[in-house]
Design a protein around this motif. Structure first.
Motif, PDB file in Angstrom:
ATOM      1  N   VAL A   1       0.838  -1.207   0.000  1.00 49.37           N
ATOM      2  CA  VAL A   1       0.000   0.000   0.000  1.00 49.37           C
ATOM      3  C   VAL A   1       0.868   1.251   0.000  1.00 49.37           C
ATOM      4  O   VAL A   1       0.647   2.187  -0.779  1.00 49.37           O
ATOM      5  N   ALA A   2       1.901   1.251   0.859  1.00 47.48           N
ATOM      6  CA  ALA A   2       2.771   2.421   0.941  1.00 47.48           C
ATOM      7  C   ALA A   2       3.477   2.656  -0.388  1.00 47.48           C
ATOM      8  O   ALA A   2       3.542   3.795  -0.874  1.00 47.48           O
TER       9      ALA A   2
ATOM     10  N   GLU B   1       4.323   5.583  -5.420  1.00 53.06           N
ATOM     11  CA  GLU B   1       4.493   5.506  -6.872  1.00 53.06           C
ATOM     12  C   GLU B   1       3.440   6.348  -7.596  1.00 53.06           C
ATOM     13  O   GLU B   1       3.750   7.040  -8.569  1.00 53.06           O
ATOM     14  N   ASN B   2       2.189   6.307  -7.104  1.00 49.82           N
ATOM     15  CA  ASN B   2       1.143   7.047  -7.815  1.00 49.82           C
ATOM     16  C   ASN B   2       1.324   8.542  -7.671  1.00 49.82           C
ATOM     17  O   ASN B   2       1.098   9.286  -8.627  1.00 49.82           O
ATOM     18  N   VAL B   3       1.724   8.980  -6.468  1.00 51.92           N
ATOM     19  CA  VAL B   3       1.923  10.420  -6.300  1.00 51.92           C
ATOM     20  C   VAL B   3       3.080  10.888  -7.169  1.00 51.92           C
ATOM     21  O   VAL B   3       3.006  11.935  -7.819  1.00 51.92           O
TER      22      VAL B   3
ATOM     23  N   ARG C   1       5.094  13.668 -11.885  1.00 49.16           N
ATOM     24  CA  ARG C   1       5.902  13.594 -13.099  1.00 49.16           C
ATOM     25  C   ARG C   1       5.065  13.988 -14.307  1.00 49.16           C
ATOM     26  O   ARG C   1       5.545  14.667 -15.213  1.00 49.16           O
ATOM     27  N   GLY C   2       3.793  13.599 -14.316  1.00 54.62           N
ATOM     28  CA  GLY C   2       2.938  13.941 -15.444  1.00 54.62           C
ATOM     29  C   GLY C   2       2.584  15.416 -15.498  1.00 54.62           C
ATOM     30  O   GLY C   2       2.381  15.962 -16.575  1.00 54.62           O
TER      31      GLY C   2
ATOM     32  N   HIS D   1      10.567  18.303 -10.445  1.00 53.84           N
ATOM     33  CA  HIS D   1       9.879  18.624  -9.199  1.00 53.84           C
ATOM     34  C   HIS D   1       9.504  17.406  -8.383  1.00 53.84           C
ATOM     35  O   HIS D   1       8.927  17.562  -7.312  1.00 53.84           O
ATOM     36  N   VAL D   2       9.775  16.199  -8.891  1.00 57.15           N
ATOM     37  CA  VAL D   2       9.264  15.017  -8.205  1.00 57.15           C
ATOM     38  C   VAL D   2       9.806  14.914  -6.788  1.00 57.15           C
ATOM     39  O   VAL D   2       9.069  14.742  -5.821  1.00 57.15           O
ATOM     40  N   ARG D   3      11.129  15.075  -6.654  1.00 57.28           N
ATOM     41  CA  ARG D   3      11.752  14.841  -5.363  1.00 57.28           C
ATOM     42  C   ARG D   3      11.307  15.859  -4.307  1.00 57.28           C
ATOM     43  O   ARG D   3      10.867  15.477  -3.233  1.00 57.28           O
TER      44      ARG D   3
END
Lengths: 94, 305
Positions: B103-104, B109-111, B116-117, B123-125
């Protein structure tokens, strides 16, 4: 003083009702957005998920003006009568 | 071999308590502070503590300080989310075997995929924790209404605080471009448009706050209106029995609650996070940064990595 209070309360209610006329705008805009996205899904059914998520996002943003009107109407119903009533009471009491 | 690395049961129980107890505390405080009243009514957040209890609310806002239910509830939600995050990440292994680690990882991954999209790799990090925190706080605050307590998101001051935070982040990232570029974003189209640009800049947090607050609170108001209408209807249709037991009130408002509390709350949280991402991504573009700092490729490469 009763007349003044009655005018204030009545005008607050009227103002809230008139403010919510702004609901027409978001309704037309969102209806247009949904109609167009239905057309898009009809043309390209495989793009349903991305069209739907974009549509929901756009609808929520188009809703903003309606929500401004809603906030103003709620302020007029719940906040303004109390403030104006207190003001009139202090003005006429002294 | 796995014995010493096994997550301890005691810590798990403590973390679950950390998740559940704040919510229980919110319900208990709500019940304790709700005055005896007739029927259902539209009301704001109850005031739990006021420095000057006799003062009018408008005076208190300007002079003293008050602790309202929405303030307490939003802190309790924060504690609960912290407990949830600690519980999900407790006893992480290199290879995911437990449900909670899956779940974590799914959440992270989804966030990251979302950011990223919408904002690009750059800005991901820095932004994944912030956006995820905003999303979680907003969703769980809106879901507080399922417990019957006052939702923090239907209080304008709470949302205005979040919107102000987002506005500071946006302005900070725009200012990262350098003061000259920051000023030029407003004045590039002439002096008349510059005034409008400045007004538009300050309307960003206002519109973000009003959008979220208006949606959640209008749902609460409509729920109360429908509930009181149904109880009046049942008492007029069924007479004295309907007045004692408002039959029509049972269940029907829950259908509205599914839309207004679950769907609308989740959509508004998503939109709040999405607008944060779009505004920050629009205010600070990776390509512009690289183009302007092409003389210092090492620093840029270090930050993108």
């Amino acid at each position: 003083m009763e007349l003044a209070l009655a005018i204030v309360f009545g005008c607050c209610a009227l103002g809230a009702g008139i403010a919510m006329i702004a609901g027409i705008g978001p309704a037309i805009g969102e209806g247009y957005a949904v109609a167009k996205s239905c057309e898009a899904i009809g043309r390209q059914p495989e793009s349903k998920s991305s069209v739907t998520s974009t549509m929901v996002m756009g609808c929520a943003i188009a809703e903003t003006t309606g929500l401004y009107a809603l906030v103003i109407a709620i302020l007029l119903i719940f906040v303004a009568p109390g403030l104006m009533g207190n003001l009139i009471k202090t003005l006429s009491g002294n | 071999m796995t014995e010493p690395k096994k997550p301890s049961r005691l810590v798990d129980v403590l973390l679950i308590l950390m998740m559940v107890l704040p919510l229980a505390a919110a319900v208990v405080l709500h019940v304790l502070f709700t005055p005896q009243e007739e029927g259902v009514a539209i009301h704001g957040a109850w005031v739990y503590y006021s420095a000057d209890p006799d003062a009018d609310l408008s005076q208190v806002i300007s002079t003293g300080f008050i602790i309202t239910e929405s303030l307490i509830n939003s802190w309790l939600v924060m504690i609960s989310i912290t407990g949830l995050a600690l519980f999900l990440t407790h006893g992480l292994k290199e290879k995911a075997t437990t449900v909670r680690q899956h779940v974590a990882e799914w959440i992270v991954e989804n966030v990251e995929k979302l950011i990223r999209g919408n904002m690009g790799d750059f800005h991901v990090r820095p932004f994944a924790p912030f956006v995820c925190a905003v999303l979680a706080l907003s969703v769980f605050s809106s879901l507080m209404s399922l417990l019957g307590v006052f939702t923090p998101t239907s209080d304008l001051s709470i949302i205005a605080g979040w919107a102000l935070l987002v506005f500071i982040v946006i302005t900070g990232y725009k200012a990262c471009n350098g003061p000259r570029v920051y000023v030029r974003t407003f004045t590039s189209d002439g002096p008349v448009v510059a005034v409008l640009n400045v007004i538009g800049e300050f309307s960003t947090p206002v519109s973000m706050a009003f959008r979220h607050y208006g949606n959640v609170m209008s749902g609460a108001v409509i729920g109360v209106l429908v509930t009181s209408f149904l109880s009046g209807l049942s008492s007029s249709l069924l007479g004295a029995f309907g007045e004692a037991v408002p039959l029509l009130r049972i269940g029907i408002p829950a259908v509205l609650s599914v839309y207004f509390d679950l769907f609308s709350g989740a959509i508004q949280a998503y939109i709040f996070a999405m607008l944060t991402m779009l505004y920050v991504g629009g205010g600070f573009s990776e390509d512009d940064w690289i183009r302007r700092h092409s003389a210092k490729p090492k620093q840029t490469a270090g930050q993108t990595a």
